[in-house]
Motif scaffolding. Structure first.
Motif, mmCIF file in Angstrom:
data_model
loop_
_atom_site.group_PDB
_atom_site.id
_atom_site.type_symbol
_atom_site.label_atom_id
_atom_site.label_comp_id
_atom_site.label_asym_id
_atom_site.label_seq_id
_atom_site.Cartn_x
_atom_site.Cartn_y
_atom_site.Cartn_z
ATOM 1 N N LEU A 78 22.497 42.299 81.813
ATOM 2 C CA LEU A 78 23.069 41.934 83.107
ATOM 3 C C LEU A 78 24.236 42.847 83.460
ATOM 4 C CD1 LEU A 78 23.068 38.018 82.859
ATOM 5 C CD2 LEU A 78 21.384 39.485 83.986
ATOM 6 N N LYS A 79 25.048 43.152 82.465
ATOM 7 C CA LYS A 79 26.190 44.033 82.723
ATOM 8 C C LYS A 79 25.722 45.422 83.114
ATOM 9 C CE LYS A 79 30.581 44.554 83.084
ATOM 10 N NZ LYS A 79 31.331 43.745 84.096
ATOM 11 N N ASP A 80 24.722 45.951 82.389
ATOM 12 C CA ASP A 80 24.181 47.271 82.720
ATOM 13 C C ASP A 80 23.555 47.283 84.114
ATOM 14 O OD1 ASP A 80 24.957 48.264 80.270
ATOM 15 O OD2 ASP A 80 22.974 48.043 79.338
ATOM 16 N N TYR A 81 23.029 46.128 84.536
ATOM 17 C CA TYR A 81 22.392 46.009 85.856
ATOM 18 C C TYR A 81 23.426 45.754 86.955
ATOM 19 C CZ TYR A 81 18.436 44.842 88.946
ATOM 20 O OH TYR A 81 17.493 44.837 89.950
ATOM 21 N N ARG A 82 24.682 45.712 86.588
ATOM 22 C CA ARG A 82 25.811 45.535 87.509
ATOM 23 C C ARG A 82 25.829 44.165 88.167
ATOM 24 N NH1 ARG A 82 26.579 48.999 91.764
ATOM 25 N NH2 ARG A 82 28.825 48.784 91.480
ATOM 26 N N VAL A 83 25.422 43.155 87.416
ATOM 27 C CA VAL A 83 25.593 41.773 87.874
ATOM 28 C C VAL A 83 27.091 41.469 87.877
ATOM 29 C CG1 VAL A 83 25.295 39.361 87.174
ATOM 30 C CG2 VAL A 83 23.339 40.932 87.175
ATOM 31 N N PRO A 84 27.651 41.002 89.007
ATOM 32 C CA PRO A 84 29.107 40.793 89.068
ATOM 33 C C PRO A 84 29.574 39.408 88.644
ATOM 34 C CG PRO A 84 28.162 40.580 91.256
ATOM 35 C CD PRO A 84 27.009 40.897 90.329
ATOM 36 N N VAL A 85 28.687 38.414 88.786
ATOM 37 C CA VAL A 85 29.102 37.019 88.636
ATOM 38 C C VAL A 85 28.124 36.258 87.762
ATOM 39 C CG1 VAL A 85 29.566 34.849 89.857
ATOM 40 C CG2 VAL A 85 30.194 37.027 90.921
ATOM 41 N N LEU A 86 28.657 35.485 86.824
ATOM 42 C CA LEU A 86 27.862 34.535 86.043
ATOM 43 C C LEU A 86 28.398 33.135 86.304
ATOM 44 C CD1 LEU A 86 27.513 36.182 82.498
ATOM 45 C CD2 LEU A 86 25.902 36.256 84.406
ATOM 46 N N ILE A 87 27.532 32.249 86.751
ATOM 47 C CA ILE A 87 27.867 30.832 86.897
ATOM 48 C C ILE A 87 27.153 30.098 85.776
ATOM 49 C CG2 ILE A 87 27.855 28.820 88.388
ATOM 50 C CD1 ILE A 87 29.529 31.158 89.472
ATOM 51 N N LEU A 88 27.912 29.573 84.823
ATOM 52 C CA LEU A 88 27.343 28.905 83.655
ATOM 53 C C LEU A 88 27.123 27.436 83.997
ATOM 54 C CD1 LEU A 88 29.567 30.560 80.897
ATOM 55 C CD2 LEU A 88 27.490 31.424 82.014
ATOM 56 N N SER A 89 25.849 27.026 83.930
ATOM 57 C CA SER A 89 25.470 25.713 84.422
ATOM 58 C C SER A 89 24.543 25.036 83.428
ATOM 59 C CB SER A 89 24.815 25.865 85.810
ATOM 60 O OG SER A 89 24.522 24.626 86.399
ATOM 61 N N GLY A 90 23.973 23.876 83.832
ATOM 62 C CA GLY A 90 23.078 23.112 82.973
ATOM 63 C C GLY A 90 21.992 22.447 83.799
ATOM 64 N N GLY A 91 21.577 21.256 83.393
ATOM 65 C CA GLY A 91 22.210 20.268 82.561
ATOM 66 C C GLY A 91 23.725 20.220 82.693
ATOM 67 N N GLU A 92 24.317 19.799 81.602
ATOM 68 C CA GLU A 92 25.771 19.794 81.506
ATOM 69 C C GLU A 92 26.168 20.868 80.504
ATOM 70 O OE1 GLU A 92 29.348 19.975 81.515
ATOM 71 O OE2 GLU A 92 28.497 18.624 83.029
ATOM 72 N N PRO A 93 26.706 21.999 80.983
ATOM 73 C CA PRO A 93 26.973 23.128 80.093
ATOM 74 C C PRO A 93 27.963 22.824 78.975
ATOM 75 C CG PRO A 93 27.980 23.464 82.253
ATOM 76 C CD PRO A 93 27.068 22.293 82.380
ATOM 77 N N LEU A 94 28.848 21.859 79.185
ATOM 78 C CA LEU A 94 29.822 21.529 78.143
ATOM 79 C C LEU A 94 29.176 20.828 76.952
ATOM 80 C CD1 LEU A 94 32.877 20.444 80.311
ATOM 81 C CD2 LEU A 94 32.530 22.616 79.111
ATOM 82 N N MET A 95 27.899 20.467 77.051
ATOM 83 C CA MET A 95 27.183 19.892 75.918
ATOM 84 C C MET A 95 26.578 20.977 75.027
ATOM 85 S SD MET A 95 25.360 16.539 77.637
ATOM 86 C CE MET A 95 25.149 15.667 76.069
ATOM 87 N N ARG A 96 26.682 22.224 75.442
ATOM 88 C CA ARG A 96 26.168 23.325 74.615
ATOM 89 C C ARG A 96 27.275 23.738 73.639
ATOM 90 N NH1 ARG A 96 21.855 27.936 75.248
ATOM 91 N NH2 ARG A 96 22.678 29.344 73.645
ATOM 92 N N PRO A 97 27.031 23.698 72.335
ATOM 93 C CA PRO A 97 28.089 23.937 71.349
ATOM 94 C C PRO A 97 28.757 25.301 71.468
ATOM 95 C CG PRO A 97 26.191 22.921 70.301
ATOM 96 C CD PRO A 97 25.775 23.284 71.684
ATOM 97 N N ASP A 98 28.025 26.317 71.938
ATOM 98 C CA ASP A 98 28.583 27.664 72.002
ATOM 99 C C ASP A 98 29.060 28.056 73.397
ATOM 100 O OD1 ASP A 98 26.147 27.809 73.243
ATOM 101 O OD2 ASP A 98 25.344 29.458 72.039
ATOM 102 N N ILE A 99 29.265 27.082 74.275
ATOM 103 C CA ILE A 99 29.601 27.394 75.660
ATOM 104 C C ILE A 99 30.881 28.216 75.770
ATOM 105 C CG2 ILE A 99 30.751 25.162 76.021
ATOM 106 C CD1 ILE A 99 28.856 27.274 78.657
ATOM 107 N N PHE A 100 31.876 27.904 74.965
ATOM 108 C CA PHE A 100 33.132 28.645 75.072
ATOM 109 C C PHE A 100 33.008 30.042 74.467
ATOM 110 C CE2 PHE A 100 34.542 24.220 75.501
ATOM 111 C CZ PHE A 100 35.180 24.320 76.726
ATOM 112 N N GLU A 101 32.194 30.184 73.436
ATOM 113 C CA GLU A 101 31.927 31.497 72.865
ATOM 114 C C GLU A 101 31.237 32.386 73.905
ATOM 115 O OE1 GLU A 101 29.610 33.424 68.973
ATOM 116 O OE2 GLU A 101 29.595 31.242 69.309
#
Length: 419
Positions: A78-101
């Motif tokens: 995504l970075k190489d493709y020059r994607v500027p924005v990532l919106i981290l979503s779900g479900g509920e993304p805070l239920m993913r153990p590695d969300i902060f990583e």
């Protein structure tokens, strides 16, 4: 996304100075145009089962989701493709153990990084983690006041927990926005919710029209009727206009109905006709619907979609091909049509004199109701006489019918759709 406040600030500037401001063009590097905004459903599991959930999420694990290392590999592409924005979503993304990583890596790679959450899991400790991670923006869904919201979210106490999350994050100087999806079941709470936004000093209000995906498709028969939609937009326009005049740092935006651009043009014509022409230039540059062009979706299993409402149509999977290859592939018929200029739409959309503003509006609503992705958008709330067609011909429009649990196989080829 339709940025009401951006246009209202430009209009306020024009009224004050007598000159419409020059367009601000983003700088483009030697690599050409930037990639799309990517909304990434990293996890499908959710602690809620909301009535309008496009992901049909529930509180259990879903097999086959991307691992941390797979997510990191996709981020490199995504970075190489020059994607500027990532919106981290779900479900509920805070239920993913590695969300902060994942979020910390996104920030280190200099993505604008947003978090889309229901807010019910954000207590003070979680708010500390969100703030420390440095999210650029956190969107929290509120579907109305207490009774309405809890009914939509199917959890007693959900409203209080989400509102507490807003307060926890605001206290830590995290930019927060409220997200509201309007249907006939919650439209009555919009004025009070806007008042709540201001009372809580929330940065942004995102008004989403109902789109026919997931549970939102099942409940489409309870979509807000056209006059209620117009009343809601009138309210948002007036609120954003007054905020612009007063210099308030509030942002009002809408999504999932690109008729909002033409409707704003009509609003300006009635109040400040001298600025309608320069505003129209801005709206033509905006171009309307961005599905398959400037906004993309990756789901929890790695499948790529034209946006979050197209989960029933896979373009490819990042485990088999890089996102950049999938997104650039116009041999896929739906993507070919979405990227075409103009798009191969039919019905009243093809004849509308605002077509260059909205781009034919939202294709998934047309596809869900008619089986034809290129039919007219049944969610357009503009009358035929307003879009340059014969007055009174609206009776022949595609009607919003209740969902029926009947499976269809839909094949899109060369601008045609076969059921």
């Amino acid at each position: 996304m339709f940025r009401i406040s951006q246009y209202m600030r430009e209009l306020a500037h024009a009224e004050k100075t007598g000159h419409y401001p020059e367009a601000v063009h983003a700088r483009r590097g030697s690599g050409g145009a930037p990639g799309p905004v990517v909304i990434w459903n990293l996890i499908r599991r959710c602690n809620l089962t909301c009535k309008h959930c496009y992901a049909l999420s529930a509180d259990h694990d879903y097999e086959g989701e991307l691992s941390t290392s797979e997510v990191f590999g996709v981020m490199d592409d995504l970075k190489d493709y020059r994607v500027p924005v990532l919106i981290l979503s779900g479900g509920e993304p805070l239920m993913r153990p590695d969300i902060f990583e994942i979020a910390e890596r996104a920030k280190a790679m200099k993505f604008y990084t947003g978090l889309s959450t229901n807010g019910t899991l954000i207590d003070e400790a979680m708010a500390d983690r969100v703030a420390a991670t440095g999210f650029d923006y956190v969107g929290i869904s509120l579907d109305g006041l207490r009774e309405t919201h809890d009914h939509f979210r199917r959890l007693e106490g959900a409203f209080e927990r989400s509102l507490a999350a807003v307060r926890h994050l605001h206290a830590r100087s995290v930019k927060v926005g409220l997200r509201f999806t309007m249907t006939a079941m919650n439209a009555h709470d919009l004025p009070a919710l806007l008042d709540l936004m201001r009372a809580e000093q929330v940065d942004k209000f995102y008004f989403s029209h109902l789109n026919y995906a997931g549970r939102g498709n099942i409940h489409r028969g309870k979509d807000a009727q056209f006059q209620a939609t117009r009343n809601a937009l009138d309210m948002l326009f007036e609120r954003a206009w007054q905020a612009a005049l007063e210099g308030r740092e509030e942002d009002y935006v809408t999504g999932n109905n690109d008729a909002d651009g033409p409707y704003l043009s009509q609003w300006v014509r009635a109040r400040m006709p001298q600025w309608e022409a320069p505003l129209r230039e801005r709206l033509v540059a905006w171009g309307g619907n961005s599905s398959g062009v400037n906004v993309a979706n990756i789901d929890n299993l790695g499948s790529v979609h034209p946006d979050t409402m197209w989960w029933h149509h896979d373009l490819g999977n990042v485990r088999q091909r890089p996102f950049s290859a999938i997104w650039s592939d116009t041999s896929e018929p739906l993507m070919a049509g979405l990227k075409a200029h103009p798009r191969p739409v039919g019905g009243r959309c093809a004849q509308c004199h605002y077509f260059d503003l909205c781009g034919g509006n939202t294709r998934v609503r047309a596809q869900q109701l008619t089986g034809d992705a290129w039919a007219e958008d049944p969610g357009c709330y503009l009358r035929d006489d307003e879009i340059g067609l014969a007055a009174g011909s609206d009776a022949s429009r595609v009607a919003v019918t209740p969902f029926r649990n009947a499976r269809q196989t839909i094949r899109i080829v060369a601008g045609e759709t076969h059921v």
